[in-house]
Write a protein that holds these residues in place. Sequence first.
Motif, mmCIF file in Angstrom:
data_model
loop_
_atom_site.group_PDB
_atom_site.id
_atom_site.type_symbol
_atom_site.label_atom_id
_atom_site.label_comp_id
_atom_site.label_asym_id
_atom_site.label_seq_id
_atom_site.Cartn_x
_atom_site.Cartn_y
_atom_site.Cartn_z
ATOM 1 N N LEU A 74 19.041 44.629 74.920
ATOM 2 C CA LEU A 74 17.876 43.946 75.460
ATOM 3 C C LEU A 74 16.995 44.981 76.154
ATOM 4 O O LEU A 74 17.456 45.713 77.041
ATOM 5 N N THR A 75 15.737 45.024 75.749
ATOM 6 C CA THR A 75 14.812 46.021 76.266
ATOM 7 C C THR A 75 13.596 45.327 76.870
ATOM 8 O O THR A 75 12.886 44.606 76.156
ATOM 9 N N PRO A 76 13.328 45.505 78.172
ATOM 10 C CA PRO A 76 12.156 44.862 78.775
ATOM 11 C C PRO A 76 10.862 45.363 78.139
ATOM 12 O O PRO A 76 10.764 46.523 77.705
ATOM 13 N N TRP A 129 11.313 51.893 76.215
ATOM 14 C CA TRP A 129 11.744 52.577 74.995
ATOM 15 C C TRP A 129 13.269 52.552 74.954
ATOM 16 O O TRP A 129 13.928 52.929 75.922
ATOM 17 N N SER A 130 13.809 52.094 73.820
ATOM 18 C CA SER A 130 15.249 51.951 73.677
ATOM 19 C C SER A 130 15.729 52.825 72.524
ATOM 20 O O SER A 130 14.930 53.445 71.825
ATOM 21 N N SER A 131 17.073 52.891 72.341
ATOM 22 C CA SER A 131 17.644 53.802 71.329
ATOM 23 C C SER A 131 17.023 55.191 71.481
ATOM 24 O O SER A 131 16.570 55.814 70.512
ATOM 25 N N MET A 163 5.909 41.452 69.103
ATOM 26 C CA MET A 163 6.202 42.494 68.124
ATOM 27 C C MET A 163 6.805 43.693 68.832
ATOM 28 O O MET A 163 6.712 43.851 70.047
ATOM 29 N N GLY A 164 7.436 44.559 68.045
ATOM 30 C CA GLY A 164 7.956 45.830 68.524
ATOM 31 C C GLY A 164 7.852 46.838 67.401
ATOM 32 O O GLY A 164 7.269 46.556 66.343
ATOM 33 N N TYR A 165 8.448 48.029 67.591
ATOM 34 C CA TYR A 165 8.405 49.065 66.566
ATOM 35 C C TYR A 165 9.745 49.789 66.504
ATOM 36 O O TYR A 165 10.453 49.899 67.506
ATOM 37 N N GLN A 166 10.060 50.294 65.321
ATOM 38 C CA GLN A 166 11.302 51.040 65.106
ATOM 39 C C GLN A 166 11.011 52.316 64.329
ATOM 40 O O GLN A 166 10.305 52.287 63.323
ATOM 41 N N ARG A 167 11.586 53.405 64.808
ATOM 42 C CA ARG A 167 11.424 54.715 64.160
ATOM 43 C C ARG A 167 12.764 55.184 63.616
ATOM 44 O O ARG A 167 13.800 55.084 64.290
ATOM 45 N N VAL A 168 12.763 55.689 62.372
ATOM 46 C CA VAL A 168 13.925 56.331 61.741
ATOM 47 C C VAL A 168 13.398 57.536 60.977
ATOM 48 O O VAL A 168 12.416 57.425 60.244
ATOM 49 N N SER A 205 13.430 52.595 69.645
ATOM 50 C CA SER A 205 13.062 51.207 69.410
ATOM 51 C C SER A 205 12.102 50.850 70.540
ATOM 52 O O SER A 205 12.461 50.963 71.708
ATOM 53 N N MET A 206 10.903 50.430 70.189
ATOM 54 C CA MET A 206 9.831 50.302 71.169
ATOM 55 C C MET A 206 9.512 48.843 71.450
ATOM 56 O O MET A 206 9.137 48.092 70.550
ATOM 57 N N ALA A 207 9.692 48.441 72.705
ATOM 58 C CA ALA A 207 9.295 47.107 73.156
ATOM 59 C C ALA A 207 7.876 47.221 73.702
ATOM 60 O O ALA A 207 7.659 47.842 74.733
ATOM 61 N N VAL A 208 6.911 46.663 73.011
ATOM 62 C CA VAL A 208 5.521 46.823 73.449
ATOM 63 C C VAL A 208 5.304 46.050 74.742
ATOM 64 O O VAL A 208 6.012 45.075 75.031
ATOM 65 N N PRO A 209 4.351 46.453 75.576
ATOM 66 C CA PRO A 209 4.121 45.762 76.841
ATOM 67 C C PRO A 209 3.884 44.266 76.639
ATOM 68 O O PRO A 209 3.147 43.847 75.748
#
Length: 283
Positions: free
Chosen positions: A149-151, A155-157, A191-196, A226-230
């Motif tokens: 869980l990411t507020p 930025w997670s992971s 929405m959020g974003y994921q980078r690999v 893993s990006m939790a947008v504001p």
Amino acid sequence: MTVDIAPADAGWTYSGLRVLTLGPGEEATVETGDAETLVLPLAGACRAAVTVPGEAAVTFDLHGRADVFSRVTDFAYVPRDATVVVSSRDGGRFALPSARCERRLPPRYGPAEGVPVELRGAGSASRQVNNFCTPEAFEADRLIACEVLTPGGNWSSYPPHKHDEPTATESVLEEIYYFEVADGPGGRPGMGYQRVYGTADRPVDVLEEVRTGDVVLIPHGWHGPSMAVPGYDLYYLNVMAGPGEERAWRICDDPAHAWVRGTWADERHDPRLPMTSAAGRER
């Protein structure tokens, strides 16, 4: 099913994930085959009736939760070579992470109160991890699974890491990320974003917007952030399994960004954490 990923669909060998959406009074029958499987409520409560050949049938009543942001949930473990009937009086959404395995362990109930809740990172890189099926928390043959869980705005992971080589500091694990994103005002979807990204020898290049129900498969390479947008809290379920004799989660940080960990010593966790517990939402 809203998600149905078998190892062959992903182009690998071990990790799988189904997500069932049931209406009130509906049920679904799942044959586990050669994969140990969990029943994990994402939204709603359910009953998991497990039948294993040659053994007495067993039933688990899972209290579940309103949604992934409201509570740490209980869950059920279903062995390979078994049948599970998942039914829900009021309907809901239920994840079935799985891993092909060799041993057939007994069916078991995992209480929410027994799930270790960990806070990782610091500052804007802090997040909550529910270690419900990690090696130290729950016995399985190959399956490793946790929730993150990411507020919103965090930025997670992170730092980006990988686990695709058999070394003393890294284990080979195929990984599935399943996402849910909190709604905004008026129920507008978040929405959020994921980078690999990969290495020169094993390239991969992904930067994708993710929304509730989206899945990202990670066969190899660095993954994160893993990006939790504001404004929008981010949830993801990690499902991992691999060929190693030891069931272990060992990772290697991208050397270009590993230095970030050293900046956390003087930072505190985001005050919005923990977001949930077995008792319910913390804020």
